[in-house]
Design an enzyme around this catalytic site. Structure first.
Site, PDB file in Angstrom:
ATOM      1  N   ASP A 197       0.763  -1.042   0.177  1.00 43.89           N
ATOM      2  CA  ASP A 197      -0.085   0.028  -0.077  1.00 43.89           C
ATOM      3  C   ASP A 197       1.040   1.269   0.024  1.00 43.89           C
ATOM      4  O   ASP A 197       1.536   1.554   0.930  1.00 43.89           O
ATOM      5  CB  ASP A 197      -0.842  -0.067   1.290  1.00 43.89           C
ATOM      6  CG  ASP A 197      -1.706   1.251   1.600  1.00 43.89           C
ATOM      7  OD1 ASP A 197      -1.494   2.171   0.462  1.00 43.89           O
ATOM      8  OD2 ASP A 197      -2.492   1.223   2.328  1.00 43.89           O
ATOM      9  N   GLN A 200       0.696   6.336   1.337  1.00 45.95           N
ATOM     10  CA  GLN A 200       1.390   7.358   1.979  1.00 45.95           C
ATOM     11  C   GLN A 200       2.758   7.701   1.678  1.00 45.95           C
ATOM     12  O   GLN A 200       3.353   8.400   2.334  1.00 45.95           O
ATOM     13  CB  GLN A 200       1.332   7.162   3.650  1.00 45.95           C
ATOM     14  CG  GLN A 200      -0.101   7.070   4.048  1.00 45.95           C
ATOM     15  CD  GLN A 200      -1.012   8.398   3.907  1.00 45.95           C
ATOM     16  OE1 GLN A 200      -0.200   9.331   3.971  1.00 45.95           O
ATOM     17  NE2 GLN A 200      -2.176   8.359   4.014  1.00 45.95           N
ATOM     18  N   LYS A 223      -3.830  11.883  -2.632  1.00 48.82           N
ATOM     19  CA  LYS A 223      -2.738  11.932  -1.600  1.00 48.82           C
ATOM     20  C   LYS A 223      -1.410  12.473  -2.320  1.00 48.82           C
ATOM     21  O   LYS A 223      -0.535  12.608  -1.864  1.00 48.82           O
ATOM     22  CB  LYS A 223      -2.674  10.764  -0.769  1.00 48.82           C
ATOM     23  CG  LYS A 223      -3.944  10.524   0.023  1.00 48.82           C
ATOM     24  CD  LYS A 223      -3.621   8.917   0.703  1.00 48.82           C
ATOM     25  CE  LYS A 223      -5.035   8.421   1.315  1.00 48.82           C
ATOM     26  NZ  LYS A 223      -5.829   9.087   2.296  1.00 48.82           N
ATOM     27  N   CYS A 361      -8.121   5.399  10.895  1.00 48.04           N
ATOM     28  CA  CYS A 361      -8.602   4.226  10.166  1.00 48.04           C
ATOM     29  C   CYS A 361      -7.163   3.232  10.317  1.00 48.04           C
ATOM     30  O   CYS A 361      -6.775   2.648   9.531  1.00 48.04           O
ATOM     31  CB  CYS A 361      -8.666   4.391   8.696  1.00 48.04           C
ATOM     32  SG  CYS A 361     -10.015   5.798   8.531  1.00 48.04           S
TER      33      CYS A 361
END
Length: 404
Positions: A197, A200, A223, A361
């Site tokens: 993932d 970020q 993002k 989250c």
């Protein structure tokens, strides 16, 4: 090099100028602001004629198809991939669900799916659901007290039953950076696939999926200074071909009869329905926007600002940092002594400081490091030392208010 104290990036973001010049936006991990270049690309696309892609031969359709496929190429090159290995999705959540659903035929009862304790829910819940369907086992990779994952635990316990390791490149909560290449090497020794993932990471690191060595990598555009509702899923050719489609219709079809259907080739096989055409164009525009700045300069700006922020927060007597990972980018989580994070975030807003509070989250990580939740500060390229100083000044005001 752009000075940290005199950030010139902010001028490119209309939402942070004009009537919002006083806003200190420190919530970029949730969603970044959008530069003028991206807004212009969206307006230009619609003003020059909109049409669906890959369906017609008229001029508007050709323009849309060409722009959409050029966007895919731009997005792919941004992470060191080929266009045919990039699926355009609605974002990270859809991407992780496409992978989890697509691998369901390869998972059997008793197989293990390893997921770190610091995952965002979107890279945890899909694996839990896959495990339930296939009677597989979720194996947590523990997090140490400082917020780093326990790599020794993984080394000592991984075995041939491990089929998938799902990890973040960077924690959305505390900014911890995971050793992805080392985890990939370890996983591949046992034949497991690695899902990363990158939501970020892509805005804060020079990502090259081939250097990382992962099987899948995904991220969200919003993002990365792009619009919401668009993201990308990379996979090696072998990894993408192993995914069974989970959504059907539109361009993913090759041939249909009343009895059966066959699927298109990659990447279209995994892109059912009309894609988010303008979202893809906006994401490519965001990539082009970032590319106009030397990457070393841009990343150094963020690293310098993050180091300054950490130094100031760690010296503040009322600040309790949540996690102190060895390597981090983008985000810092903390609490204020005797002030609930929800109360703090509400009052920060009154000082025009936009921060996030809560479990971010990532409930399993918060249960371990900060059960009551935390305040999260996350940086974008438009932030400056002045922003951080204003936030620190607000902390002083908050502490004084609660001491009264």
């Amino acid at each position: 090099m752009t000075s940290v104290k005199h950030n010139t990036y902010r001028q490119f973001f209309p939402s942070l100028n004009g009537n919002n010049q006083d806003v200190v936006y420190l919530d970029s991990a949730a969603s970044t602001q959008v530069p003028e270049a991206v807004l212009s690309s969206i307006q230009q696309y619609y003003s020059q004629g909109h049409a669906n892609v890959h369906r017609a031969s008229h001029r508007f359709a050709r323009q849309s198809t060409n722009a959409f496929e050029l966007a895919r190429k731009t997005i792919a090159e941004f992470i060191g991939a080929k266009a045919s290995n990039v699926i355009l999705t609605s974002g990270s959540t859809q991407a992780s669900n496409i992978i989890a659903s697509g691998l369901s035929n390869t998972i059997q009862a008793g197989d293990e799916i390893w997921v770190s304790e610091l995952e965002h829910h979107s890279n945890l819940v899909p694996w839990q659901q896959l495990a339930l369907r296939c009677k597989a086992i979720i194996k947590p990779i523990p997090v140490l007290e400082n917020g780093d994952i326990n790599l020794d635990f993984l080394r000592e316990n991984i075995n041939e039953r491990c089929k998938i390791i799902a990890i973040a490149h960077v924690s959305n909560s505390i900014g911890a950076m995971l050793p992805v290449p080392e985890i990939c090497r370890l996983a591949h020794q046992y034949g497991a696939k690695v899902v990363v993932d990158g939501a970020q990471a892509v805005a804060h690191l020079d990502v090259d999926v081939k250097r990382l060595g992962c099987d899948y990598y995904f991220f969200s555009g919003h993002k990365l200074y792009a619009p919401t509702g668009i993201g990308a899923l990379y996979g090696t050719t072998e990894a993408l071909e192993s995914l069974a489609p989970s959504i059907f219709g539109g361009e993913m079809i090759n041939h249909v009869s009343m009895q059966e259907s066959s699927w298109n080739s990659l990447p279209y096989r995994l892109e059912a329905g009309t894609p988010n055409i303008v979202g893809a164009i906006g994401l490519a525009a965001a990539v082009d926007f970032l590319a106009q700045f030397p990457i070393k300069e841009r990343l150094q700006h963020e690293r310098s600002l993050l180091n300054y922020t950490l130094q100031q927060l760690s010296q503040h007597p009322s600040v309790e940092l949540v996690g102190k990972p060895m390597m981090r980018v983008g985000s810092i989580a903390f609490n204020l002594t005797n002030i609930h994070p929800q109360d703090a975030a509400t009052l920060f807003d009154q000082y025009n400081i936009a921060l996030r509070c809560g479990h971010h989250c990532a409930m399993p990580l918060n249960a371990k490091l900060a059960p009551q939740g935390s305040i999260r500060l996350s940086l974008g390229i438009y932030n400056s030392v002045e922003d951080i100083d204003l936030m620190l000044s607000s902390i002083d005001s908050l502490v004084e208010l609660f001491d009264e």
